[in-house]
Write an enzyme that holds these catalytic residues in place. Structure first.
Site, PDB file in Angstrom:
ATOM      1  N   ASN A  97       0.975  -1.269   0.007  1.00 25.37           N
ATOM      2  CA  ASN A  97      -0.090   0.094   0.127  1.00 25.37           C
ATOM      3  C   ASN A  97       0.748   1.178   0.014  1.00 25.37           C
ATOM      4  O   ASN A  97       1.537   1.654   1.044  1.00 25.37           O
ATOM      5  CB  ASN A  97      -0.898  -0.029   1.276  1.00 25.37           C
ATOM      6  CG  ASN A  97      -1.991   1.131   0.935  1.00 25.37           C
ATOM      7  OD1 ASN A  97      -2.715   0.919   0.249  1.00 25.37           O
ATOM      8  ND2 ASN A  97      -1.937   1.997   2.294  1.00 25.37           N
ATOM      9  N   ASP A 113      -3.152   7.497   2.332  1.00 33.84           N
ATOM     10  CA  ASP A 113      -3.138   6.358   1.213  1.00 33.84           C
ATOM     11  C   ASP A 113      -2.876   7.166  -0.035  1.00 33.84           C
ATOM     12  O   ASP A 113      -3.586   8.300  -0.347  1.00 33.84           O
ATOM     13  CB  ASP A 113      -4.364   5.671   1.249  1.00 33.84           C
ATOM     14  CG  ASP A 113      -4.301   4.484   0.121  1.00 33.84           C
ATOM     15  OD1 ASP A 113      -3.497   4.586  -0.732  1.00 33.84           O
ATOM     16  OD2 ASP A 113      -4.940   3.575   0.544  1.00 33.84           O
ATOM     17  N   LYS A 129      -2.317  -2.235  -8.651  1.00 32.52           N
ATOM     18  CA  LYS A 129      -3.690  -2.026  -8.761  1.00 32.52           C
ATOM     19  C   LYS A 129      -3.882  -0.449  -8.427  1.00 32.52           C
ATOM     20  O   LYS A 129      -3.127  -0.110  -7.786  1.00 32.52           O
ATOM     21  CB  LYS A 129      -4.334  -2.653  -7.443  1.00 32.52           C
ATOM     22  CG  LYS A 129      -5.713  -2.771  -6.948  1.00 32.52           C
ATOM     23  CD  LYS A 129      -5.990  -3.413  -5.691  1.00 32.52           C
ATOM     24  CE  LYS A 129      -7.374  -3.252  -5.353  1.00 32.52           C
ATOM     25  NZ  LYS A 129      -7.560  -2.089  -4.595  1.00 32.52           N
TER      26      LYS A 129
END
Length: 177
Positions: A97, A113, A129
């Site tokens: 992440n 994030d 992703k």
């Protein structure tokens, strides 16, 4: 600097433009001052304070889903390494992440994030992703061009670690919930 006691519950704060955008409780698994390991459990509630940027992308969710996640954060990395397990404790995959380096505080830690993610399957296969999210976060003003550069450098670092089989998180390969 705060070092957290294993077994204690702390908060993971997602902070955007110096204001909390989302928070959730996590349980400390390990903390040596350099690497913080926390566990996100199914049903952990999300809190979304009002934010001038608008609603958080997950604001329609009230809690984390059905997986158990070990989250490993190193002090200055622009990414965290997450290890996913299904409800019966079976390992699903690693998940990188890409996010801001953590900032520790008395109640927990802050991060943000940055959208880009990398799934690493048990067989070593990889799947990027949310690649377009990095661009859209810059366009929307969530991150700036310097952040984009840091995320891309972190992505190259992670790719090199995986290619050379020198992942710093390999010591967690045997960890289970």
């Amino acid at each position: 600097m705060s070092v957290y006691e294993p077994g204690s519950t702390i908060q993971r704060f997602e902070v955007l433009h110096h204001q909390v955008w989302m928070q959730s409780p996590v349980t400390v698994v390990s903390d040596d001052g350099e690497t913080l390991g926390v566990r996100l459990d199914p049903g952990s509630p999300f809190t979304f304070p009002p934010h001038p940027f608008g609603p958080h992308p997950w604001s329609s969710q009230s809690a984390w889903g059905a997986t158990v996640v070990l989250q490993l954060h190193r002090a200055s990395d622009h990414y965290a390494v997450w290890k996913f397990f299904d409800a019966d404790g079976s390992f699903l995959h690693w998940y990188i992440n890409f996010e801001a380096p953590i900032v520790r505080g008395p109640e927990g830690f802050e991060t943000d994030d940055h959208g880009l993610d990398l799934i690493v399957r048990p067989d070593g296969g990889r799947e990027w992703k949310d690649v377009a999210d990095l661009h859209w976060q810059r366009v929307q003003g969530r991150i700036d061009q310097d952040d984009v550069g840091r995320v891309l450098a972190a992505a190259a670092e992670v790719t090199d670690l995986l290619d050379s089989n020198t992942r710093w998180w390999s010591r967690w390969d045997g960890w289970t919930p």
